[in-house]
Design a protein around this motif. Structure first.
Motif, PDB file in Angstrom:
ATOM      1  N   SER A 383       0.826  -1.204   0.000  1.00 43.04           N
ATOM      2  CA  SER A 383       0.000   0.000   0.000  1.00 43.04           C
ATOM      3  C   SER A 383       0.863   1.258   0.000  1.00 43.04           C
ATOM      4  CB  SER A 383      -0.920  -0.010   1.223  1.00 43.04           C
ATOM      5  OG  SER A 383      -1.694   1.167   1.289  1.00 43.04           O
ATOM      6  N   ALA A 384       1.902   1.270   0.848  1.00 43.97           N
ATOM      7  CA  ALA A 384       2.801   2.427   0.890  1.00 43.97           C
ATOM      8  C   ALA A 384       3.524   2.591  -0.442  1.00 43.97           C
ATOM      9  CB  ALA A 384       3.802   2.259   2.029  1.00 43.97           C
ATOM     10  N   GLY A 385       3.931   1.466  -1.050  1.00 46.07           N
ATOM     11  CA  GLY A 385       4.601   1.540  -2.343  1.00 46.07           C
ATOM     12  C   GLY A 385       3.716   2.126  -3.418  1.00 46.07           C
ATOM     13  N   ALA A 386       2.448   1.730  -3.444  1.00 44.87           N
ATOM     14  CA  ALA A 386       1.522   2.276  -4.428  1.00 44.87           C
ATOM     15  C   ALA A 386       1.354   3.780  -4.237  1.00 44.87           C
ATOM     16  CB  ALA A 386       0.171   1.572  -4.314  1.00 44.87           C
ATOM     17  N   GLU A 387       1.340   4.225  -2.992  1.00 45.94           N
ATOM     18  CA  GLU A 387       1.223   5.659  -2.721  1.00 45.94           C
ATOM     19  C   GLU A 387       2.477   6.402  -3.169  1.00 45.94           C
ATOM     20  OE1 GLU A 387       0.358   8.583   1.116  1.00 45.94           O
ATOM     21  OE2 GLU A 387      -0.314   6.496   1.138  1.00 45.94           O
ATOM     22  N   LEU A 388       3.641   5.849  -2.874  1.00 47.61           N
ATOM     23  CA  LEU A 388       4.897   6.491  -3.256  1.00 47.61           C
ATOM     24  C   LEU A 388       5.093   6.500  -4.769  1.00 47.61           C
ATOM     25  CD1 LEU A 388       7.124   4.906  -0.477  1.00 47.61           C
ATOM     26  CD2 LEU A 388       6.615   7.344  -0.710  1.00 47.61           C
ATOM     27  N   ALA A 389       4.494   5.521  -5.457  1.00 38.30           N
ATOM     28  CA  ALA A 389       4.652   5.438  -6.908  1.00 38.30           C
ATOM     29  C   ALA A 389       4.074   6.648  -7.625  1.00 38.30           C
ATOM     30  CB  ALA A 389       3.996   4.162  -7.438  1.00 38.30           C
ATOM     31  N   SER A 390       3.128   7.320  -7.014  1.00 36.24           N
ATOM     32  CA  SER A 390       2.474   8.469  -7.649  1.00 36.24           C
ATOM     33  C   SER A 390       3.090   9.796  -7.223  1.00 36.24           C
ATOM     34  CB  SER A 390       0.979   8.461  -7.304  1.00 36.24           C
ATOM     35  OG  SER A 390       0.797   8.618  -5.897  1.00 36.24           O
ATOM     36  N   GLN A 391       4.188   9.759  -6.461  1.00 35.91           N
ATOM     37  CA  GLN A 391       4.794  10.973  -5.930  1.00 35.91           C
ATOM     38  C   GLN A 391       6.132  11.272  -6.599  1.00 35.91           C
ATOM     39  OE1 GLN A 391       5.222  10.471  -1.707  1.00 35.91           O
ATOM     40  NE2 GLN A 391       3.035  10.178  -1.334  1.00 35.91           N
ATOM     41  N   GLU A 392       6.556  12.531  -6.496  1.00 36.59           N
ATOM     42  CA  GLU A 392       7.909  12.895  -6.893  1.00 36.59           C
ATOM     43  C   GLU A 392       8.895  12.305  -5.890  1.00 36.59           C
ATOM     44  OE1 GLU A 392       9.097  14.768  -9.635  1.00 36.59           O
ATOM     45  OE2 GLU A 392       7.085  14.210 -10.306  1.00 36.59           O
ATOM     46  N   ARG A 393      10.045  11.807  -6.416  1.00 41.73           N
ATOM     47  CA  ARG A 393      11.012  11.142  -5.539  1.00 41.73           C
ATOM     48  C   ARG A 393      12.431  11.579  -5.896  1.00 41.73           C
ATOM     49  NH1 ARG A 393       7.568   7.402  -7.607  1.00 41.73           N
ATOM     50  NH2 ARG A 393       9.161   6.677  -9.105  1.00 41.73           N
ATOM     51  N   ALA A 394      13.116  12.160  -4.927  1.00 41.79           N
ATOM     52  CA  ALA A 394      14.531  12.508  -5.116  1.00 41.79           C
ATOM     53  C   ALA A 394      15.439  11.317  -4.816  1.00 41.79           C
ATOM     54  CB  ALA A 394      14.913  13.692  -4.237  1.00 41.79           C
ATOM     55  N   ARG A 395      14.888  10.292  -4.220  1.00 44.40           N
ATOM     56  CA  ARG A 395      15.600   9.025  -3.997  1.00 44.40           C
ATOM     57  C   ARG A 395      14.743   7.886  -4.559  1.00 44.40           C
ATOM     58  NH1 ARG A 395      16.920  11.731   0.897  1.00 44.40           N
ATOM     59  NH2 ARG A 395      19.188  11.970   1.100  1.00 44.40           N
ATOM     60  N   ILE A 520      -1.722   2.728   9.618  1.00 43.54           N
ATOM     61  CA  ILE A 520      -0.288   2.486   9.798  1.00 43.54           C
ATOM     62  C   ILE A 520       0.426   2.483   8.452  1.00 43.54           C
ATOM     63  CG2 ILE A 520       1.405   0.763  10.540  1.00 43.54           C
ATOM     64  CD1 ILE A 520      -0.693   0.003  12.736  1.00 43.54           C
ATOM     65  N   ALA A 521      -0.194   1.910   7.423  1.00 41.33           N
ATOM     66  CA  ALA A 521       0.406   1.923   6.087  1.00 41.33           C
ATOM     67  C   ALA A 521       0.576   3.354   5.592  1.00 41.33           C
ATOM     68  CB  ALA A 521      -0.453   1.114   5.120  1.00 41.33           C
ATOM     69  N   ARG A 522      -0.425   4.187   5.815  1.00 37.19           N
ATOM     70  CA  ARG A 522      -0.313   5.592   5.394  1.00 37.19           C
ATOM     71  C   ARG A 522       0.741   6.325   6.218  1.00 37.19           C
ATOM     72  NH1 ARG A 522      -5.981   5.246   5.582  1.00 37.19           N
ATOM     73  NH2 ARG A 522      -6.059   6.685   7.371  1.00 37.19           N
ATOM     74  N   TYR A 523       0.825   5.996   7.510  1.00 36.49           N
ATOM     75  CA  TYR A 523       1.859   6.596   8.364  1.00 36.49           C
ATOM     76  C   TYR A 523       3.246   6.222   7.838  1.00 36.49           C
ATOM     77  CZ  TYR A 523       4.623   7.624  12.557  1.00 36.49           C
ATOM     78  OH  TYR A 523       5.570   8.098  13.430  1.00 36.49           O
ATOM     79  N   GLY A 524       3.460   4.945   7.539  1.00 38.85           N
ATOM     80  CA  GLY A 524       4.746   4.517   7.004  1.00 38.85           C
ATOM     81  C   GLY A 524       5.063   5.185   5.680  1.00 38.85           C
ATOM     82  N   ALA A 525       4.044   5.338   4.822  1.00 38.56           N
ATOM     83  CA  ALA A 525       4.251   6.026   3.549  1.00 38.56           C
ATOM     84  C   ALA A 525       4.635   7.481   3.770  1.00 38.56           C
ATOM     85  CB  ALA A 525       2.990   5.923   2.693  1.00 38.56           C
ATOM     86  N   ALA A 526       4.035   8.122   4.779  1.00 37.01           N
ATOM     87  CA  ALA A 526       4.362   9.522   5.070  1.00 37.01           C
ATOM     88  C   ALA A 526       5.800   9.660   5.565  1.00 37.01           C
ATOM     89  CB  ALA A 526       3.388  10.079   6.099  1.00 37.01           C
ATOM     90  N   VAL A 527       6.251   8.720   6.398  1.00 36.47           N
ATOM     91  CA  VAL A 527       7.650   8.722   6.831  1.00 36.47           C
ATOM     92  C   VAL A 527       8.561   8.568   5.623  1.00 36.47           C
ATOM     93  CG1 VAL A 527       9.402   7.436   8.117  1.00 36.47           C
ATOM     94  CG2 VAL A 527       7.173   7.879   9.155  1.00 36.47           C
ATOM     95  N   ALA A 528       8.212   7.632   4.731  1.00 34.71           N
ATOM     96  CA  ALA A 528       9.025   7.399   3.542  1.00 34.71           C
ATOM     97  C   ALA A 528       9.027   8.607   2.615  1.00 34.71           C
ATOM     98  CB  ALA A 528       8.526   6.164   2.800  1.00 34.71           C
ATOM     99  N   THR A 529       7.904   9.300   2.505  1.00 36.64           N
ATOM    100  CA  THR A 529       7.836  10.505   1.681  1.00 36.64           C
ATOM    101  C   THR A 529       8.852  11.534   2.148  1.00 36.64           C
ATOM    102  OG1 THR A 529       5.499  10.166   1.149  1.00 36.64           O
ATOM    103  CG2 THR A 529       6.350  12.414   0.969  1.00 36.64           C
ATOM    104  N   HIS A 530       8.961  11.692   3.444  1.00 34.04           N
ATOM    105  CA  HIS A 530       9.957  12.610   3.992  1.00 34.04           C
ATOM    106  C   HIS A 530      11.365  12.130   3.639  1.00 34.04           C
ATOM    107  CE1 HIS A 530      11.623  15.482   6.983  1.00 34.04           C
ATOM    108  NE2 HIS A 530      12.565  14.552   7.100  1.00 34.04           N
ATOM    109  N   LEU A 531      11.614  10.832   3.791  1.00 34.98           N
ATOM    110  CA  LEU A 531      12.958  10.301   3.568  1.00 34.98           C
ATOM    111  C   LEU A 531      13.393  10.416   2.107  1.00 34.98           C
ATOM    112  CD1 LEU A 531      12.684   7.074   5.759  1.00 34.98           C
ATOM    113  CD2 LEU A 531      14.015   9.127   6.303  1.00 34.98           C
ATOM    114  N   VAL A 532      12.475  10.234   1.162  1.00 33.73           N
ATOM    115  CA  VAL A 532      12.858  10.303  -0.252  1.00 33.73           C
ATOM    116  C   VAL A 532      13.010  11.739  -0.730  1.00 33.73           C
ATOM    117  CG1 VAL A 532      11.777   8.090  -0.782  1.00 33.73           C
ATOM    118  CG2 VAL A 532      10.475  10.191  -1.121  1.00 33.73           C
TER     119      VAL A 532
END
Length: 642
Positions: A383-395, A520-532
């Motif tokens: 679920s987090a991966g699908a969310e991150l797939a639609s975002q801009e990513r510097a990493r 929790i999946a959305r929370y983890g995705a939000a943490v990852a969004t910050h990290l990327v």
């Protein structure tokens, strides 16, 4: 079985279409339905993947869905009986891997650069069996083969060795500690001989000595001590005064190191008694009784007979597969340390055959579906991966699904060792393990001590989610985060706590809190969004281990407690107790906080595991705990762990 619903609308991330077995209007919108038997749903889903669409039956129009299943749908598929408990190396885990890959492809995740596909193989020792080990006596008046049973130890070297027998007591070598030392080999020469040693440690030693002995009483340590002193072989006996008296040592898959460099076996009490009958004026029970006080001056002795051990260990080398995918950076400028890894293990216990099952007697052999452990974590990463797939990513984002976690962090350990992604290029690792049982809105955020950024980041992200965060600094955790922490990668672990269904067949899909898991999946995705997106990667801080890790005593006895590793309280918080176990019989229950055990104060999990070393099977131990703020005292009687 519940009938299947359908929807002809295009569904967003986290959802998928499902079908009824009857015609329905094209404009009808139906919720996904959850069947008690999802085998047909699994088959339908994989058929849909093969043709690139999900077909709606009986008059419903076809549509192409470019999004993974819902979190609940993924848990129900992965934790279905059809996957047989997802034991590493099994057909069921291969099916699980295929399902995960199908989900990854739906939102455009690619194989890792340089890899031939999503599956990354690793080798492991899948099983060890005895291939016909024998013990022969070289003495004219005795039959060459005595009555009784002999079995190789799983870490034994294969081959035949001969030598005279020397009894070395418990086979312990304890370096000097506070003026006390203990050396079972001090008065005997075992060069080119076969040593006979008792399993465990002196049964009647006082608590302080037992805690010392337990750190050196593992069979591997005893084998190492014998080998270093020149012994040709090792025979282990479970003494008549010990737990599991007279029993052979079970063979288990030894994943730490396949071969100890010495021929090593265990024998049952019948064979041991016959060997000791060859010694003058000394029975096995008498010899053990003399040693059980822990007196370091009780010496070993020779058994005047020569024997040949022919040890045959059959090790089945097997291949496991991690499933690893990649979302590349989308920006022209790629940030320093260009990878962020999200991970979850997707293996579980099969039917409990690997020895880690906590099944009750009536559940033994049933499928362990592992819905919380860890279909929940896999679904959260998807679920987090699908969310991150639609975002801009510097990493770039690596989505990793580990196999072999239940056998000892094998998959993540191999990934770290083989480094298809250089470890020094990973900005951070976020682990999802057992995140499906949110209770009282409490989410454990663990390994915070591995980087200075975590403490503020988890709170900043939580402002939008409102969890009651349970903060744990320790990164030395029994999950895949350990592998990355040891590789000096800043790591964070999400966890909702243990429970009474842990490692039992009752850890099924209907027990998962899906609303909590989605948060929790959305929370983890939000943490990852910050990290990327953050230009500077997190720093790494090496946390020194503190407190006692405990010894071998806890392996040989059973208390029936289920610690809550997610909470940092003064004491050991229980997330539950095993039904019918010693803790339940003592009156302990979920929510109790153990503050004292066997006369030792308990302020954390390390104190508790240390105190376990002081317990004896069948011997009552005082327990003090708090319940609703009141101190309560009881008595717990540990049982032997088989």
């Amino acid at each position: 079985m519940t009938e299947i619903s359908c929807s002809a609308r295009s569904l967003g991330p986290g959802h998928t279409a499902s079908c009824r077995a009857h015609a329905c209007p094209v404009d009808r919108k139906c919720s996904p339905v959850h069947s008690d038997n999802v085998t047909n749903a699994v088959a339908l889903f994989h058929l849909a993947l093969a043709v690139g669409a999900l077909a709606l039956v009986s008059g419903c129009a076809s549509e192409v869905v470019r999004a993974p299943m819902s979190i609940q749908g993924n848990v129900e598929v992965l934790a279905s009986d059809a996957f047989g408990g997802r034991l590493t190396g099994s057909q069921g885990i291969q099916q699980a891997a295929q399902h995960i890959i199908g989900q990854l492809e739906l939102f455009g995740a690619e194989p890792l650069p340089g890899s031939e596909g999503y599956r990354l193989p690793f080798e492991y020792t899948g099983s060890t069996t005895d291939g016909g080990t024998t013990l022969r006596v070289h003495r004219e008046e005795e039959r060459p083969e005595l009555e009784g049973a002999v079995r190789a130890l799983s870490f034994s070297e294969s081959g035949a060795v001969s030598g005279s027998l020397v009894f070395v007591g418990y086979g312990l070598v304890v370096p000097e500690t506070d003026g006390f030392s203990y050396d079972s080999y001090a008065t005997v020469d075992v060069t080119d001989k076969i040593v006979v040693a008792l399993r465990y440690s002196p049964e009647d030693a006082d608590r302080e000595l037992r805690s010392v002995f337990s750190r050196y009483s593992s069979l591997r340590f005893k084998a190492q001590a014998a080998r270093q002193r020149g012994a040709a072989g090792l025979i282990i006996v479970t003494g008549p005064r010990s737990p599991n008296a007279g029993a052979l040592v079970p063979m288990t898959a030894d994943t730490a190191a396949a071969d100890s460099g010495i021929a090593a076996v265990s024998v049952d009490v019948a064979l041991a008694d016959r060997l000791f009958a060859l010694a003058p004026d000394k029975t096995l029970e008498e010899a053990q009784l003399e040693l059980d006080s822990g007196n370091p001056h009780v010496t070993g002795f020779e058994i005047p007979v020569e024997v040949t051990l022919d040890v045959q260990v059959v090790r089945e080398q097997e291949r496991g597969y991690n499933v690893v995918a990649y979302l590349p950076p989308t920006t022209a400028a790629v940030a320093d340390k260009p990878y962020v890894v999200l991970g979850a293990h997707y293996d579980h216990l099969g039917h409990g055959e690997d020895g880690s099952s906590l099944a009750k007697p009536e559940e033994v052999g049933d499928v362990h579906n592992g819905a919380d452990d860890n279909a929940s974590g896999v679904s959260a990463v998807l679920s987090a991966g699908a969310e991150l797939a639609s975002q801009e990513r510097a990493r770039g984002v690596v989505l990793a699904f580990w196999s072999g976690e239940e056998l000892g962090l094998l998959g993540s350990g191999d990934f770290v060792d083989s480094a298809p992604v250089p470890m020094d290029q990973i900005a951070a690792y976020v682990n999802f393990d057992m995140v499906g049982r949110l209770r009282d809105n409490e989410l454990s955020v663990q390994a915070l001590g591995s980087s200075s950024v975590w403490s503020d980041l988890v709170e900043e992200v939580n402002a939008s989610f409102g969890f009651e965060l349970q903060r744990v600094t320790d990164p030395y955790l029994p999950t895949d985060v350990m592998s990355f922490n040891l590789a000096e990668v800043p790591s964070l672990a999400l966890f909702t706590g243990s429970h009474e269904d842990y490692h039992r067949p009752t850890d099924d899909a209907e027990t998962v809190d899906y609303q909590g898991l989605e948060r929790i999946a959305r929370y983890g995705a939000a943490v990852a969004t910050h990290l990327v997106g953050e230009p500077e990667p997190p720093d790494f801080i090496r946390v020194e281990r503190t407190g006692q890790a405990g010894g071998q005593m806890q392996i040989r006895l059973y208390t029936g407690t289920i610690p809550d590793y997610a909470s940092e309280v003064d004491g050991l918080l229980l997330s539950g107790v095993m039904g019918g176990g010693p803790a339940e019989k003592a009156g302990l229950r979920e929510g109790d906080i153990i503050v004292e055990l066997a006369g030792q104060s308990v302020t954390n999990i390390y104190d508790y595991t240390f105190a376990l070393d002081l317990l004896k099977v069948g011997e009552p131990a005082a327990v003090a705990f708090t319940r609703d703020g009141e101190r309560v005292e009881t008595v717990l009687v540990p049982e032997a762990r088989q």
